[in-house]
Design a protein around this motif. Structure first.
Motif, PDB file in Angstrom:
ATOM      1  N   LEU A  14      32.390  -8.174  18.461  1.00  0.00           N
ATOM      2  CA  LEU A  14      33.080  -8.234  19.763  1.00  0.00           C
ATOM      3  C   LEU A  14      33.289  -6.755  20.403  1.00  0.00           C
ATOM      4  O   LEU A  14      32.994  -6.648  21.656  1.00  0.00           O
ATOM      5  CB  LEU A  14      34.687  -8.681  19.812  1.00  0.00           C
ATOM      6  CG  LEU A  14      34.455 -10.428  19.606  1.00  0.00           C
ATOM      7  CD1 LEU A  14      35.984 -10.713  19.359  1.00  0.00           C
ATOM      8  CD2 LEU A  14      33.993 -11.209  20.457  1.00  0.00           C
ATOM      9  N   GLU A  15      33.597  -5.946  19.725  1.00  0.00           N
ATOM     10  CA  GLU A  15      33.887  -4.281  20.125  1.00  0.00           C
ATOM     11  C   GLU A  15      32.464  -3.702  20.611  1.00  0.00           C
ATOM     12  O   GLU A  15      32.618  -2.974  21.494  1.00  0.00           O
ATOM     13  CB  GLU A  15      34.257  -3.430  19.111  1.00  0.00           C
ATOM     14  CG  GLU A  15      34.867  -2.071  19.411  1.00  0.00           C
ATOM     15  CD  GLU A  15      36.061  -2.046  20.490  1.00  0.00           C
ATOM     16  OE1 GLU A  15      35.959  -1.031  21.241  1.00  0.00           O
ATOM     17  OE2 GLU A  15      36.845  -3.212  20.307  1.00  0.00           O
ATOM     18  N   LEU A  16      31.511  -4.065  20.127  1.00  0.00           N
ATOM     19  CA  LEU A  16      30.135  -3.799  20.465  1.00  0.00           C
ATOM     20  C   LEU A  16      29.430  -4.705  21.641  1.00  0.00           C
ATOM     21  O   LEU A  16      28.785  -4.174  22.307  1.00  0.00           O
ATOM     22  CB  LEU A  16      29.086  -3.855  19.553  1.00  0.00           C
ATOM     23  CG  LEU A  16      29.029  -2.819  18.274  1.00  0.00           C
ATOM     24  CD1 LEU A  16      28.359  -3.255  17.062  1.00  0.00           C
ATOM     25  CD2 LEU A  16      28.927  -1.416  19.050  1.00  0.00           C
ATOM     26  N   GLY A  17      30.459  -5.623  22.035  1.00  0.00           N
ATOM     27  CA  GLY A  17      30.009  -6.595  23.197  1.00  0.00           C
ATOM     28  C   GLY A  17      28.843  -7.428  22.961  1.00  0.00           C
ATOM     29  O   GLY A  17      28.156  -7.822  23.828  1.00  0.00           O
ATOM     30  N   LYS A  18      28.723  -7.745  21.584  1.00  0.00           N
ATOM     31  CA  LYS A  18      27.411  -8.660  21.312  1.00  0.00           C
ATOM     32  C   LYS A  18      27.747  -9.910  21.688  1.00  0.00           C
ATOM     33  O   LYS A  18      28.773 -10.517  21.603  1.00  0.00           O
ATOM     34  CB  LYS A  18      27.234  -8.583  19.589  1.00  0.00           C
ATOM     35  CG  LYS A  18      27.233  -7.147  19.063  1.00  0.00           C
ATOM     36  CD  LYS A  18      25.728  -6.768  19.499  1.00  0.00           C
ATOM     37  CE  LYS A  18      24.872  -5.981  18.442  1.00  0.00           C
ATOM     38  NZ  LYS A  18      23.508  -6.038  18.960  1.00  0.00           N
ATOM     39  N   ARG A  19      26.744 -10.884  21.990  1.00  0.00           N
ATOM     40  CA  ARG A  19      26.968 -12.249  22.554  1.00  0.00           C
ATOM     41  C   ARG A  19      26.173 -13.197  21.647  1.00  0.00           C
ATOM     42  O   ARG A  19      26.151 -14.213  21.778  1.00  0.00           O
ATOM     43  CB  ARG A  19      26.299 -12.326  24.089  1.00  0.00           C
ATOM     44  CG  ARG A  19      27.276 -11.476  24.750  1.00  0.00           C
ATOM     45  CD  ARG A  19      26.655 -11.728  26.447  1.00  0.00           C
ATOM     46  NE  ARG A  19      25.644 -10.523  26.461  1.00  0.00           N
ATOM     47  CZ  ARG A  19      25.312 -10.087  27.380  1.00  0.00           C
ATOM     48  NH1 ARG A  19      25.412 -10.757  28.616  1.00  0.00           N
ATOM     49  NH2 ARG A  19      24.201  -9.092  27.579  1.00  0.00           N
ATOM     50  N   HIS A  20      25.484 -12.605  20.550  1.00  0.00           N
ATOM     51  CA  HIS A  20      24.848 -13.737  19.714  1.00  0.00           C
ATOM     52  C   HIS A  20      25.653 -14.450  18.670  1.00  0.00           C
ATOM     53  O   HIS A  20      26.762 -14.014  18.793  1.00  0.00           O
ATOM     54  CB  HIS A  20      23.488 -12.986  18.881  1.00  0.00           C
ATOM     55  CG  HIS A  20      24.152 -12.194  17.958  1.00  0.00           C
ATOM     56  ND1 HIS A  20      24.282 -12.624  16.648  1.00  0.00           N
ATOM     57  CD2 HIS A  20      24.065 -10.881  17.811  1.00  0.00           C
ATOM     58  CE1 HIS A  20      24.776 -11.627  15.804  1.00  0.00           C
ATOM     59  NE2 HIS A  20      24.744 -10.307  16.718  1.00  0.00           N
ATOM     60  N   LEU A  21      25.117 -15.657  18.568  1.00  0.00           N
ATOM     61  CA  LEU A  21      26.000 -16.511  17.687  1.00  0.00           C
ATOM     62  C   LEU A  21      26.190 -16.025  16.139  1.00  0.00           C
ATOM     63  O   LEU A  21      25.325 -14.993  15.802  1.00  0.00           O
ATOM     64  CB  LEU A  21      25.446 -17.850  17.609  1.00  0.00           C
ATOM     65  CG  LEU A  21      25.135 -18.456  18.989  1.00  0.00           C
ATOM     66  CD1 LEU A  21      24.466 -19.909  18.678  1.00  0.00           C
ATOM     67  CD2 LEU A  21      26.386 -18.965  19.649  1.00  0.00           C
ATOM     68  N   ARG A  22      26.870 -16.435  15.593  1.00  0.00           N
ATOM     69  CA  ARG A  22      27.466 -16.085  14.030  1.00  0.00           C
ATOM     70  C   ARG A  22      27.747 -14.501  13.837  1.00  0.00           C
ATOM     71  O   ARG A  22      27.724 -13.886  12.950  1.00  0.00           O
ATOM     72  CB  ARG A  22      26.151 -16.275  13.286  1.00  0.00           C
ATOM     73  CG  ARG A  22      25.633 -18.028  13.224  1.00  0.00           C
ATOM     74  CD  ARG A  22      24.578 -17.690  12.360  1.00  0.00           C
ATOM     75  NE  ARG A  22      24.330 -17.013  11.134  1.00  0.00           N
ATOM     76  CZ  ARG A  22      24.722 -17.326   9.916  1.00  0.00           C
ATOM     77  NH1 ARG A  22      25.175 -18.540   9.560  1.00  0.00           N
ATOM     78  NH2 ARG A  22      24.572 -16.549   8.943  1.00  0.00           N
ATOM     79  N   GLY A  23      28.404 -14.242  14.949  1.00  0.00           N
ATOM     80  CA  GLY A  23      29.062 -12.658  15.152  1.00  0.00           C
ATOM     81  C   GLY A  23      30.026 -12.593  14.015  1.00  0.00           C
ATOM     82  O   GLY A  23      30.217 -11.327  13.356  1.00  0.00           O
ATOM     83  N   ASP A  24      30.708 -13.723  13.225  1.00  0.00           N
ATOM     84  CA  ASP A  24      31.501 -13.479  12.201  1.00  0.00           C
ATOM     85  C   ASP A  24      30.782 -13.303  11.011  1.00  0.00           C
ATOM     86  O   ASP A  24      31.234 -13.011   9.706  1.00  0.00           O
ATOM     87  CB  ASP A  24      32.542 -14.380  12.089  1.00  0.00           C
ATOM     88  CG  ASP A  24      31.981 -16.040  12.038  1.00  0.00           C
ATOM     89  OD1 ASP A  24      30.818 -16.073  12.432  1.00  0.00           O
ATOM     90  OD2 ASP A  24      32.430 -16.640  11.489  1.00  0.00           O
TER      91      ASP A  24
END
Length: 54
Positions: A14-24
């Motif tokens: 989130l801090e990097l502003g990513k939008r792809h799925l499965r970020g966790d």
């Protein structure tokens, strides 16, 4: 060298502003992401990221 805590991977995502799925579960780093982390280490250190520069 970059060490990312798996428990905080979603927060780093989130801090990097990513939008792809499965970020966790995964983090797709780009050169720009690395430069952001390198240039603002305190911002990411608060999330448990450890950065060692040459």
């Amino acid at each position: 060298m970059l060490i990312l805590p798996t428990a905080q991977l979603g927060a780093v995502h989130l801090e990097l502003g990513k939008r792809h799925l499965r970020g966790d579960a995964e983090l797709q780093l780009t050169r720009r992401n690395w430069q952001t982390m390198r240039d603002e280490p305190a911002r990411f250190r608060a999330l448990g990221v450890r950065i060692w520069l040459p």
